[in-house]
Design an enzyme around this catalytic site. Sequence first.
Site, PDB file in Angstrom:
ATOM      1  N   ASP A 108       2.234  -1.752 -11.341  1.00 39.70           N
ATOM      2  CA  ASP A 108       3.402  -2.408 -10.733  1.00 39.70           C
ATOM      3  C   ASP A 108       4.447  -2.758 -11.817  1.00 39.70           C
ATOM      4  O   ASP A 108       4.271  -2.419 -12.992  1.00 39.70           O
ATOM      5  CB  ASP A 108       2.877  -3.655  -9.992  1.00 39.70           C
ATOM      6  CG  ASP A 108       3.811  -4.154  -8.911  1.00 39.70           C
ATOM      7  OD1 ASP A 108       4.854  -3.531  -8.675  1.00 39.70           O
ATOM      8  OD2 ASP A 108       3.479  -5.186  -8.287  1.00 39.70           O
ATOM      9  N   HIS A 109       5.499  -3.451 -11.391  1.00 38.97           N
ATOM     10  CA  HIS A 109       6.619  -3.863 -12.269  1.00 38.97           C
ATOM     11  C   HIS A 109       6.312  -3.905 -13.768  1.00 38.97           C
ATOM     12  O   HIS A 109       5.386  -4.598 -14.191  1.00 38.97           O
ATOM     13  CB  HIS A 109       7.087  -5.278 -11.910  1.00 38.97           C
ATOM     14  CG  HIS A 109       7.745  -5.362 -10.591  1.00 38.97           C
ATOM     15  ND1 HIS A 109       9.101  -5.204 -10.429  1.00 38.97           N
ATOM     16  CD2 HIS A 109       7.241  -5.585  -9.355  1.00 38.97           C
ATOM     17  CE1 HIS A 109       9.397  -5.332  -9.149  1.00 38.97           C
ATOM     18  NE2 HIS A 109       8.298  -5.558  -8.469  1.00 38.97           N
ATOM     19  N   ASP A 143      10.497  -1.199 -14.551  1.00 32.63           N
ATOM     20  CA  ASP A 143      11.492  -2.025 -13.867  1.00 32.63           C
ATOM     21  C   ASP A 143      12.443  -2.657 -14.871  1.00 32.63           C
ATOM     22  O   ASP A 143      12.189  -3.735 -15.398  1.00 32.63           O
ATOM     23  CB  ASP A 143      10.801  -3.103 -13.031  1.00 32.63           C
ATOM     24  CG  ASP A 143      11.802  -4.042 -12.382  1.00 32.63           C
ATOM     25  OD1 ASP A 143      13.019  -3.765 -12.455  1.00 32.63           O
ATOM     26  OD2 ASP A 143      11.375  -5.055 -11.812  1.00 32.63           O
ATOM     27  N   GLU A 181       8.205 -13.179  -9.437  1.00 32.54           N
ATOM     28  CA  GLU A 181       6.933 -12.480  -9.445  1.00 32.54           C
ATOM     29  C   GLU A 181       6.537 -12.177 -10.872  1.00 32.54           C
ATOM     30  O   GLU A 181       7.342 -11.698 -11.648  1.00 32.54           O
ATOM     31  CB  GLU A 181       7.026 -11.156  -8.653  1.00 32.54           C
ATOM     32  CG  GLU A 181       5.650 -10.523  -8.453  1.00 32.54           C
ATOM     33  CD  GLU A 181       5.712  -9.101  -7.929  1.00 32.54           C
ATOM     34  OE1 GLU A 181       6.510  -8.305  -8.440  1.00 32.54           O
ATOM     35  OE2 GLU A 181       4.946  -8.798  -7.005  1.00 32.54           O
ATOM     36  N   HIS A 225      10.721 -11.366  -3.531  1.00 34.96           N
ATOM     37  CA  HIS A 225       9.270 -11.492  -3.734  1.00 34.96           C
ATOM     38  C   HIS A 225       8.796 -12.853  -3.238  1.00 34.96           C
ATOM     39  O   HIS A 225       9.479 -13.845  -3.409  1.00 34.96           O
ATOM     40  CB  HIS A 225       8.921 -11.379  -5.220  1.00 34.96           C
ATOM     41  CG  HIS A 225       8.984  -9.976  -5.738  1.00 34.96           C
ATOM     42  ND1 HIS A 225       9.688  -9.644  -6.860  1.00 34.96           N
ATOM     43  CD2 HIS A 225       8.426  -8.822  -5.293  1.00 34.96           C
ATOM     44  CE1 HIS A 225       9.559  -8.342  -7.084  1.00 34.96           C
ATOM     45  NE2 HIS A 225       8.798  -7.823  -6.156  1.00 34.96           N
ATOM     46  N   HIS A 264      10.007  -3.246  -1.865  1.00 38.80           N
ATOM     47  CA  HIS A 264       9.426  -4.400  -2.564  1.00 38.80           C
ATOM     48  C   HIS A 264       9.778  -5.677  -1.821  1.00 38.80           C
ATOM     49  O   HIS A 264      10.753  -5.725  -1.086  1.00 38.80           O
ATOM     50  CB  HIS A 264      10.017  -4.523  -3.974  1.00 38.80           C
ATOM     51  CG  HIS A 264       9.413  -3.598  -4.956  1.00 38.80           C
ATOM     52  ND1 HIS A 264       8.600  -4.008  -5.976  1.00 38.80           N
ATOM     53  CD2 HIS A 264       9.513  -2.252  -5.079  1.00 38.80           C
ATOM     54  CE1 HIS A 264       8.217  -2.962  -6.673  1.00 38.80           C
ATOM     55  NE2 HIS A 264       8.757  -1.882  -6.160  1.00 38.80           N
ATOM     56  N   ASN A 286       5.081  -2.513  -0.957  1.00 37.66           N
ATOM     57  CA  ASN A 286       4.197  -3.367  -1.739  1.00 37.66           C
ATOM     58  C   ASN A 286       3.705  -4.562  -0.925  1.00 37.66           C
ATOM     59  O   ASN A 286       4.483  -5.196  -0.216  1.00 37.66           O
ATOM     60  CB  ASN A 286       4.933  -3.873  -2.979  1.00 37.66           C
ATOM     61  CG  ASN A 286       5.177  -2.770  -3.984  1.00 37.66           C
ATOM     62  OD1 ASN A 286       4.844  -1.607  -3.732  1.00 37.66           O
ATOM     63  ND2 ASN A 286       5.742  -3.118  -5.113  1.00 37.66           N
TER      64      ASN A 286
HETATM   65 ZN    ZN Z   1       8.041  -5.841  -6.542  1.00 38.80          ZN
END
Ligand code: ZN
Length: 361
Positions: A108-109, A143, A181, A225, A264, A286
């Site tokens: 992820d990110h 990201d 997040e 998020h 997201h 996600n």
């Molecule tokens: Zn995200």
Amino acid sequence: MGLLDIVPTGVITGDNVKKLFDYAQEHKFAIPAINCTSSSTVNAALEAARDQKTPLIIQFSNGGAAFYAGKGIANKNQQASILGSIAGAYHVRAVAKHYGIPVVLHSDHCARELLPWLDGMLAADEAYFKEHGEPLFSSHMIDLSADPKDENIAITKKYFERCAPMKLWLEMEIGITGGEEDGVDNEAADKEALYTPSEDVYEVYEALAPVAPYFSIAAAFGNVHGVYKPGNVVLRPELLEQHQKFVKEKINSKKDHPLYLVFHGGSGSTTDEITTAVGYGVVKMNVDTDTQYAYLTGVRDFILENKDRLMQQVGDLSKGPEDSTPNKKFYDPRTWIRNGEKTMYERVQQANSNLGNVNQL
Ligand SMILES: [Zn+2]
């Protein structure tokens, strides 16, 4: 014809991921990417997907990967996050095939200050590729959406060029997902920046498409998020259709949805918003906050219901101080953790249903 006619079971990479995403777009469904932090959460997600006959994306965040390795390992130079994501990847690779479903293994990110984590995973991918002809992971996310746009695109391209020989997928983000997040706090972000313009999405496409087709874009359309009070978030999924049209015209594509889009910050979204986004070519959504909460509820309810047996190793307090039945089967982690897995299982299946990802094999 189902998915298993075109892709194998177990962890899939490269062209098989592309076939999966093309199939999802064609059949108008998306695949949930479930954030996992342990073998227990991985197994719950796999079990849920298997029983619904669906493909699955398992992803590790930077913090989730460090947790996987163990909080006792210091995360200096991203060491714990690198180790944990690799450990998680091997776990998924060892068991996924036995669940009989295709699984995309993703990280992820990865913001700019976390790039050493991505570098570490890519080194593991390259080593695995040498031996097996495919990377360890199916895909990673980079990201750099918090950086100036030109730098975001240029650095993303550089990483994509490293991924391309392995047909390793890269997901990137342009525009900002609000909220907080994994230590990245965009709560004070400019509201306009939460909606990516189509020109920016095309700029990404122009930079990456000549390198390889294995990329997806998380374009912001008001996403946040975490879960907030209703009304706080104004999602505009119709922007995604605009991006698709814009790029289709620019490149003269035969496909209505030339972009693989990622959703997201979708926790707390309505099913209507989700269905609309999926109809516009979103292939991955996600899911983290909602499955975290779901996992807790099973454990929480079990503990509260069995409090009289869990306060000591021997005896049920509700039967008086003389009771001496052993409580091992209540405090064995396999009992109470299993309850968390069961409630997470249900939430993963709900995510699948919301995304139309049911009976796809
Ligand atoms: Zn995200």
